[in-house]
Design a protein around this motif. Structure first.
Motif, PDB file in Angstrom:
ATOM      1  N   GLY A 127     -19.058  60.967 -17.042  1.00  0.00           N
ATOM      2  CA  GLY A 127     -20.179  60.033 -17.011  1.00  0.00           C
ATOM      3  C   GLY A 127     -19.785  58.564 -17.019  1.00  0.00           C
ATOM      4  N   MET A 128     -18.531  58.260 -16.717  1.00  0.00           N
ATOM      5  CA  MET A 128     -18.038  56.890 -16.852  1.00  0.00           C
ATOM      6  C   MET A 128     -17.766  56.217 -15.506  1.00  0.00           C
ATOM      7  N   THR A 129     -17.890  54.890 -15.524  1.00  0.00           N
ATOM      8  CA  THR A 129     -17.356  54.049 -14.457  1.00  0.00           C
ATOM      9  C   THR A 129     -16.159  53.321 -15.057  1.00  0.00           C
ATOM     10  N   VAL A 130     -15.002  53.450 -14.415  1.00  0.00           N
ATOM     11  CA  VAL A 130     -13.754  52.943 -14.994  1.00  0.00           C
ATOM     12  C   VAL A 130     -13.069  51.970 -14.041  1.00  0.00           C
ATOM     13  N   PHE A 131     -12.680  50.820 -14.593  1.00  0.00           N
ATOM     14  CA  PHE A 131     -11.928  49.806 -13.856  1.00  0.00           C
ATOM     15  C   PHE A 131     -10.513  49.779 -14.419  1.00  0.00           C
ATOM     16  N   SER A 132      -9.506  49.941 -13.559  1.00  0.00           N
ATOM     17  CA  SER A 132      -8.108  49.920 -13.997  1.00  0.00           C
ATOM     18  C   SER A 132      -7.360  48.827 -13.251  1.00  0.00           C
TER      19      SER A 132
END
Length: 275
Positions: A127-132
């Motif tokens: 359920g996440m939006t992830v910026f790396s």
């Protein structure tokens, strides 16, 4: 007093006043402004988001632009710090250090510091939006997404030695080496490589923004996976496809992998101020 000496005295006096004025200014140094800008942007971008809710394209672009321009010095990091040194230990995996910057119910900000050859095993982001953002160094990223239910996968077969095990099919999204400086990677709840694995080709640091963060009480816990090559049926034989779309069988692991060693450390970079 000679004219030259008088001018020098006046110049020195003005310079001192200018220095005093600058030092008394309430405006923070540039690195502080960068970290604060990241925090303020996250507060706005994730304000109306939650599990499975992706920020708008405009907000995705805003946050990515901030991260794309960040450098190690902005968070007080240098490749010469002890976090990035490989310590020889009999068979033990390199230890990864996690620096915690901030967390609230909407998002979290943290930095993983990886010595050469360190691995963050294949795991998910429910359920996440992830910026790396890779701050420095080179890192191999391998990522997968669960296949769309409309895709035809009848030709996929499980390896015989894995028959009877609980495997689920996923599509390979990325399998490549990234070297800083490079664009921020973004993954979404159901796309972009939601399950990924990091391997440090060189010592490296990656800044992660998760929206929302993991939360066991809300059933957003981190799950680790084994991945196995996927074969396809071609006539009477089976083969691993070399081109086009690639797939793998993923198996959920009951526990965190034994070869994954991570410790927490105090973040010592520019602080974040909650408004």
């Amino acid at each position: 007093m000679r004219v030259g000496e008088k001018l020098a005295e006046l110049a020195s006096s003005k310079t001192g006043k200018r220095k005093q004025k600058r030092s008394s200014s309430s405006e923070p140094p540039m690195p502080c402004r960068v970290v604060q800008r990241l925090f303020d942007t996250c507060m706005e971008v994730f304000a109306d988001c939650g599990p499975g809710v992706v920020p708008s394209p405009e907000n995705i672009h805003r946050l990515r632009s901030v991260l794309d321009n960040m450098k190690p010095a902005d968070v007080g990091l240098s490749p010469r710090q002890p976090y990035f040194k490989t310590v020889e230990s009999r068979g033990a995996p390199p230890t990864i250090t996690y620096l915690h910057l901030y967390e609230c119910p909407k998002f979290s900000i943290g930095i993983f510091c990886l010595p050469k050859s360190a691995v963050i095993p294949l795991h998910n982001h429910p359920g996440m939006t992830v910026f790396s953002k890779l701050l420095f160094g080179s890192m191999h990223i391998k990522s997968y997404d669960w296949i769309d239910s409309t895709e035809s996968t009848d030709e996929m077969i499980k390896p015989s030695h894995l028959e009877g095990r609980n495997l689920k099919l996923a599509k390979l999204k990325a399998d490549t080496v990234f070297t800083a400086p490079c664009e921020t990677s973004i993954l979404y709840p159901a796309a972009g490589g939601n399950m990924h694995c990091f391997t440090a080709v060189t010592a490296c640091a990656v800044l992660d923004v998760l929206g929302p963060p993991y939360n066991d009480s809300e059933k957003r816990h981190c799950t680790y996976y084994n991945d196995f090559p996927c074969t396809t049926v071609l006539g009477d034989s089976a083969s691993v496809p070399d081109e086009g779309e690639k797939y793998a069988w993923l198996e959920e692991r009951e526990k965190k992998p034994n070869n994954f060693s991570v410790v927490g450390a105090k973040y010592k970079g520019p602080r974040i101020v909650e408004r």
